[in-house]
Write a protein that holds these residues in place. Sequence first.
Motif, PDB file in Angstrom:
ATOM      1  N   PRO A 177      21.212  17.987  34.415  1.00 55.05           N
ATOM      2  CA  PRO A 177      20.026  18.131  33.561  1.00 55.05           C
ATOM      3  C   PRO A 177      19.076  16.939  33.629  1.00 55.05           C
ATOM      4  N   ARG A 178      19.638  15.739  33.711  1.00 54.66           N
ATOM      5  CA  ARG A 178      18.760  14.563  33.763  1.00 54.66           C
ATOM      6  C   ARG A 178      18.039  14.481  35.099  1.00 54.66           C
ATOM      7  N   ALA A 179      18.714  14.880  36.169  1.00 55.65           N
ATOM      8  CA  ALA A 179      18.052  14.922  37.473  1.00 55.65           C
ATOM      9  C   ALA A 179      16.896  15.906  37.438  1.00 55.65           C
ATOM     10  N   ARG A 180      17.107  17.044  36.774  1.00 61.39           N
ATOM     11  CA  ARG A 180      16.046  18.038  36.654  1.00 61.39           C
ATOM     12  C   ARG A 180      14.863  17.481  35.856  1.00 61.39           C
ATOM     13  N   THR A 181      15.156  16.690  34.833  1.00 60.38           N
ATOM     14  CA  THR A 181      14.089  16.068  34.042  1.00 60.38           C
ATOM     15  C   THR A 181      13.260  15.120  34.898  1.00 60.38           C
ATOM     16  N   PHE A 182      13.931  14.304  35.706  1.00 61.20           N
ATOM     17  CA  PHE A 182      13.201  13.376  36.582  1.00 61.20           C
ATOM     18  C   PHE A 182      12.360  14.133  37.605  1.00 61.20           C
ATOM     19  N   MET A 188       8.562   7.124  43.849  1.00 64.58           N
ATOM     20  CA  MET A 188       9.733   6.770  44.648  1.00 64.58           C
ATOM     21  C   MET A 188      10.951   6.507  43.770  1.00 64.58           C
ATOM     22  N   ASP A 189      10.738   5.875  42.634  1.00 65.40           N
ATOM     23  CA  ASP A 189      11.844   5.673  41.700  1.00 65.40           C
ATOM     24  C   ASP A 189      12.385   7.009  41.195  1.00 65.40           C
ATOM     25  N   ASN A 190      11.485   7.940  40.902  1.00 67.13           N
ATOM     26  CA  ASN A 190      11.914   9.264  40.423  1.00 67.13           C
ATOM     27  C   ASN A 190      12.748   9.986  41.471  1.00 67.13           C
ATOM     28  N   ILE A 191      12.351   9.902  42.729  1.00 63.87           N
ATOM     29  CA  ILE A 191      13.113  10.509  43.819  1.00 63.87           C
ATOM     30  C   ILE A 191      14.514   9.894  43.878  1.00 63.87           C
ATOM     31  N   ALA A 192      14.590   8.569  43.734  1.00 63.19           N
ATOM     32  CA  ALA A 192      15.887   7.897  43.761  1.00 63.19           C
ATOM     33  C   ALA A 192      16.778   8.374  42.618  1.00 63.19           C
ATOM     34  N   TRP A 193      16.197   8.504  41.421  1.00 66.01           N
ATOM     35  CA  TRP A 193      16.973   8.971  40.267  1.00 66.01           C
ATOM     36  C   TRP A 193      17.524  10.384  40.504  1.00 66.01           C
ATOM     37  N   VAL A 194      16.719  11.267  41.041  1.00 67.33           N
ATOM     38  CA  VAL A 194      17.174  12.633  41.305  1.00 67.33           C
ATOM     39  C   VAL A 194      18.373  12.606  42.259  1.00 67.33           C
ATOM     40  N   CYS A 195      18.265  11.821  43.325  1.00 67.21           N
ATOM     41  CA  CYS A 195      19.339  11.778  44.316  1.00 67.21           C
ATOM     42  C   CYS A 195      20.624  11.198  43.732  1.00 67.21           C
ATOM     43  N   VAL A 196      20.499  10.135  42.954  1.00 65.49           N
ATOM     44  CA  VAL A 196      21.683   9.500  42.363  1.00 65.49           C
ATOM     45  C   VAL A 196      22.367  10.438  41.377  1.00 65.49           C
ATOM     46  N   LEU A 197      21.609  11.008  40.461  1.00 68.47           N
ATOM     47  CA  LEU A 197      22.192  11.839  39.410  1.00 68.47           C
ATOM     48  C   LEU A 197      22.770  13.140  39.950  1.00 68.47           C
ATOM     49  N   GLU A 198      22.054  13.779  40.866  1.00 67.11           N
ATOM     50  CA  GLU A 198      22.547  15.045  41.399  1.00 67.11           C
ATOM     51  C   GLU A 198      23.800  14.840  42.259  1.00 67.11           C
ATOM     52  N   SER A 199      23.977  13.627  42.761  1.00 65.52           N
ATOM     53  CA  SER A 199      25.158  13.320  43.568  1.00 65.52           C
ATOM     54  C   SER A 199      26.307  12.782  42.716  1.00 65.52           C
ATOM     55  N   GLY A 200      26.114  12.761  41.393  1.00 63.96           N
ATOM     56  CA  GLY A 200      27.178  12.317  40.499  1.00 63.96           C
ATOM     57  C   GLY A 200      27.239  10.829  40.280  1.00 63.96           C
ATOM     58  N   GLY A 201      26.201  10.101  40.655  1.00 63.48           N
ATOM     59  CA  GLY A 201      26.185   8.656  40.481  1.00 63.48           C
ATOM     60  C   GLY A 201      25.886   8.238  39.053  1.00 63.48           C
ATOM     61  N   ALA A 202      26.295   7.013  38.724  1.00 65.28           N
ATOM     62  CA  ALA A 202      26.036   6.456  37.389  1.00 65.28           C
ATOM     63  C   ALA A 202      25.755   4.966  37.551  1.00 65.28           C
ATOM     64  N   LEU A 203      24.558   4.646  38.010  1.00 66.15           N
ATOM     65  CA  LEU A 203      24.189   3.261  38.272  1.00 66.15           C
ATOM     66  C   LEU A 203      23.452   2.642  37.092  1.00 66.15           C
ATOM     67  N   ASN A 204      23.538   1.313  37.016  1.00 70.88           N
ATOM     68  CA  ASN A 204      22.695   0.570  36.091  1.00 70.88           C
ATOM     69  C   ASN A 204      21.239   0.857  36.455  1.00 70.88           C
ATOM     70  N   PRO A 205      20.385   1.191  35.467  1.00 71.00           N
ATOM     71  CA  PRO A 205      18.979   1.504  35.782  1.00 71.00           C
ATOM     72  C   PRO A 205      18.275   0.449  36.629  1.00 71.00           C
ATOM     73  N   LEU A 206      18.660  -0.824  36.466  1.00 74.49           N
ATOM     74  CA  LEU A 206      18.028  -1.884  37.242  1.00 74.49           C
ATOM     75  C   LEU A 206      18.393  -1.814  38.723  1.00 74.49           C
ATOM     76  N   LYS A 207      19.426  -1.059  39.042  1.00 75.25           N
ATOM     77  CA  LYS A 207      19.855  -0.939  40.438  1.00 75.25           C
ATOM     78  C   LYS A 207      19.345   0.330  41.106  1.00 75.25           C
TER      79      LYS A 207
END
Length: 256
Positions: free
Chosen positions: A15-20, A74-93
């Motif tokens: 859901p969060r990836a969809r929001t981004f 570009m940041d939004n694209i990165a967020w979609v890829c991380v979240l949809e792949s099951g990642g949980a990174l610190n936002p600063l990373k």
Amino acid sequence: MRLVLGELAQRLTNPRARTFALQGIGRRLPLIARGARNIFTLYPPDTAELLSLETCNEVAIQFQAFAINMYGLMDNIAWVCVLESGGALNPLKVGLFKRDVEPYLPDELKDYVGEPTPLTWFNEYGKAYRDSTAHRIPPYLPSRAYTTEEGQTYQDLDRRASVALTEAGRAHADVSRALGLMEQYEQLVQEKETLGSNSLLVALSLNGENPTPPVYLHPQVLCDWGLATELLQVFDRSLRDKFGWPKMAMPNLMVR
């Protein structure tokens, strides 16, 4: 373009990836398009008459919004890829060019952002202009550009105008002389305004501890727009490949 990305967003399972995708990428695209269009409307490349300071400020506003949203895209694209792949990174990373994000990028997208052109764009321009706009010194369009000779003439006129204004203040007891000096001051100021030409460059700070090279306004906007087009096409295609989703034809981004 937005329809294709909208269809892609509906396939996202996080859901969060969809929001981004919808509220991040989806909102930034029209803002980037409007910013590019506004810049070329306010300051067509073939403009002959000198721009006013107000117009230069309006162009700067549009360019700042354009630059921030290009980086944010570009940041939004990165967020979609991380979240949809099951990642949980610190936002600063989280960032499309950050090493921590690489394992979550689809193969084609990872290869693309590692190519010389996108890397050079990010390292030498994108990050510098985004960070400075957000945290330090915003880019601006100088109201004039001067040749060496024009610059010397401008400084001379400015010096003479300053002297005339100072003398006018001292001559308050002699009204006639004070008025004559004020008239001389105004003539010198008007003469200064006739010098120079429109600047083709936007800049941050050209001096100090961290000077940043200026960029050509119109070519840079077109190059950024082309990069956004290519990046979104790779993002859409590679994400569909990674998860086995049906492909859709994505048209080039158009600014009308």
